[in-house]
Design a protein around this motif. Structure first.
Motif, PDB file in Angstrom:
ATOM      1  N   LEU A   1      -7.334 -13.788 -47.996  1.00  0.00           N
ATOM      2  CA  LEU A   1      -7.528 -15.028 -47.146  1.00  0.00           C
ATOM      3  C   LEU A   1      -7.773 -15.081 -45.948  1.00  0.00           C
ATOM      4  O   LEU A   1      -7.544 -14.539 -45.020  1.00  0.00           O
ATOM      5  CB  LEU A   1      -6.025 -15.458 -47.384  1.00  0.00           C
ATOM      6  N   SER A   2      -8.756 -16.123 -45.630  1.00  0.00           N
ATOM      7  CA  SER A   2      -9.326 -16.183 -44.316  1.00  0.00           C
ATOM      8  C   SER A   2      -8.505 -17.181 -43.523  1.00  0.00           C
ATOM      9  O   SER A   2      -8.169 -18.337 -43.762  1.00  0.00           O
ATOM     10  CB  SER A   2     -10.630 -17.023 -44.351  1.00  0.00           C
ATOM     11  N   VAL A   3      -7.902 -16.543 -42.299  1.00  0.00           N
ATOM     12  CA  VAL A   3      -6.761 -17.234 -41.565  1.00  0.00           C
ATOM     13  C   VAL A   3      -6.902 -17.316 -39.990  1.00  0.00           C
ATOM     14  O   VAL A   3      -7.879 -16.417 -39.728  1.00  0.00           O
ATOM     15  CB  VAL A   3      -5.545 -16.817 -41.733  1.00  0.00           C
ATOM     16  N   GLU A   4      -6.470 -18.147 -39.544  1.00  0.00           N
ATOM     17  CA  GLU A   4      -6.323 -17.992 -37.850  1.00  0.00           C
ATOM     18  C   GLU A   4      -4.966 -17.827 -37.536  1.00  0.00           C
ATOM     19  O   GLU A   4      -3.942 -18.442 -38.220  1.00  0.00           O
ATOM     20  CB  GLU A   4      -6.793 -19.422 -37.485  1.00  0.00           C
ATOM     21  N   VAL A   5      -4.920 -16.902 -36.498  1.00  0.00           N
ATOM     22  CA  VAL A   5      -3.467 -16.451 -36.205  1.00  0.00           C
ATOM     23  C   VAL A   5      -3.731 -15.800 -34.833  1.00  0.00           C
ATOM     24  O   VAL A   5      -4.697 -15.184 -34.416  1.00  0.00           O
ATOM     25  CB  VAL A   5      -3.120 -15.266 -37.315  1.00  0.00           C
TER      26      VAL A   5
END
Length: 227
Positions: free
Chosen positions: A134-138
């Motif tokens: 999953l492509s996420v921002e964190v």
């Protein structure tokens, strides 16, 4: 979340193909640290250590503290290149980690409790995975090792959308809310078709062998008659 891992490096004062080849001959890999509003920094890292880290998995979601001659920099791998023939790492790009700034990463998906999914356990269905990551921002210090999805109670025909996934705190999915992560599909008849085809081939081969044997015996009989 993975702990920050130390990674020793040496600064490089030369760049280019010739310099990169010289680094590789010394058992190291050329690498670059960029981002964070600073100029790129050329470094070299140990080949064996880097190869082990890459093939252990989770390399691109791990924060490293690179020590290059006493200058420590926190980074995350952004990309790496492998030799197309040998699979040996030949270059790595690192992105500087800036405190308080979220970064984009690909986090692997882990599916749990397949044995508690009636569509798989009792009905022989198959888990069809659409998104393996999953492509996420964190935030760099909150990158999860994986995003877990519980399959308990899932039946044939069930579809798991991104809206069904419970993301860890501070993690934001960057794709579409309608994205499909996985679904459970009915069992296929491919296995039966393959078995039938193999049986037909075996039967044809047996018949051919019998015909060749009969033909050989006939020729032998003719030879004896002529003699």
């Amino acid at each position: 979340m993975s702990a920050v891992k130390p990674l020793e490096a040496v600064a490089r004062d030369r760049v280019g193909k010739g310099a990169a080849r010289a680094v590789r001959r010394q058992g190291q890999i050329p690498a670059v640290i960029y981002g964070g509003g600073q100029a790129p920094q050329a470094i070299a890292i140990d080949l064996i250590r880097t190869r082990t880290l890459i093939y252990a998995g989770g390399f691109k979601t791990t924060v490293f503290e690179i020590d290059a001659g006493g200058r420590k920099t926190r980074v995350i791998p952004r990309d790496f290149q492998l030799d197309p023939v040998s699979g040996v790492p030949i270059h790595v790009d690192f992105l500087r980690v800036v405190a308080g700034q979220a970064i984009a990463v690909e986090v692997p998906v882990h599916f749990l409790n397949e044995d508690k999914a009636p569509g798989i356990k009792q009905k022989g269905g198959t888990l069809n995975i659409v998104l393996h990551t999953l492509s996420v921002e964190v935030a760099p210090d909150a990158i999860p090792d994986a995003i877990e999805i519980d399959l308990s109670g899932r039946d044939i025909g069930d579809t798991i959308h991104i809206t069904d996934v419970k993301l860890p705190a501070g993690v934001t999915y960057t794709g579409e809310a309608t994205d499909t992560v996985a679904n459970i599909v009915p069992p296929t008849v491919l296995g039966a078709e393959v078995e039938a085809e193999e049986a037909a081939i075996a039967e044809a081969a047996s018949a051919e062998s019998a015909a060749e044997k009969a033909e050989g015996e006939g020729e032998a009989g003719e030879d004896k008659t002529e003699a």
